[in-house]
Write a protein that holds these residues in place. Structure first.
Motif, PDB file in Angstrom:
ATOM      1  N   LYS A  32       0.604  -1.246   0.051  1.00 57.28           N
ATOM      2  CA  LYS A  32      -0.013   0.013  -0.043  1.00 57.28           C
ATOM      3  C   LYS A  32       0.809   1.310  -0.005  1.00 57.28           C
ATOM      4  CE  LYS A  32      -4.113  -1.802   0.167  1.00 57.28           C
ATOM      5  NZ  LYS A  32      -4.824  -1.726  -0.768  1.00 57.28           N
ATOM      6  N   LYS A  61      -6.127  -2.079   9.540  1.00 61.24           N
ATOM      7  CA  LYS A  61      -7.371  -2.639   8.860  1.00 61.24           C
ATOM      8  C   LYS A  61      -8.672  -2.299   9.294  1.00 61.24           C
ATOM      9  CE  LYS A  61      -5.279  -7.191   7.414  1.00 61.24           C
ATOM     10  NZ  LYS A  61      -5.243  -8.931   7.826  1.00 61.24           N
ATOM     11  N   GLU A  62      -9.002  -1.757  10.553  1.00 67.68           N
ATOM     12  CA  GLU A  62      -9.856  -1.293  11.043  1.00 67.68           C
ATOM     13  C   GLU A  62     -10.103   0.277  10.371  1.00 67.68           C
ATOM     14  OE1 GLU A  62     -11.566   0.348  15.267  1.00 67.68           O
ATOM     15  OE2 GLU A  62     -10.491  -1.663  15.379  1.00 67.68           O
ATOM     16  N   LYS A  64      -8.994   0.838   7.539  1.00 63.80           N
ATOM     17  CA  LYS A  64      -8.841   0.649   6.137  1.00 63.80           C
ATOM     18  C   LYS A  64      -7.989   1.158   5.296  1.00 63.80           C
ATOM     19  CE  LYS A  64     -14.272  -0.076   5.762  1.00 63.80           C
ATOM     20  NZ  LYS A  64     -14.171  -0.621   6.981  1.00 63.80           N
TER      21      LYS A  64
END
Length: 66
Positions: A32, A61-62, A64
């Motif tokens: 990313k 991840k939470e 995003k």
């Protein structure tokens, strides 16, 4: 989401401050990032420690970010 938001959530959940280079290390691991900075020489000076890697990955991840 920003690095600052990730740091705040990580501190709230785990009581530690995540370094920005830890976040960059996790994001690089997941593909990313755009690539190394033009002034980077070699690997990260402070890669994310193994003890914090899972917790920080969950936070990113939470939010995003990965």
């Amino acid at each position: 989401m920003s690095y600052k938001q990730a740091q705040e959530l990580f501190k709230k959940l785990h009581g530690k401050t995540a370094k920005t280079c830890w976040i960059a290390d996790i994001k690089r691991e997941h593909g990313k990032t755009k690539g190394p900075a033009h002034n980077r020489q070699g690997d990260y000076k402070y890669p994310c420690p193994k003890s914090e890697r899972n917790n920080l990955t969950k936070v990113l991840k939470e939010l995003k970010m990965i």
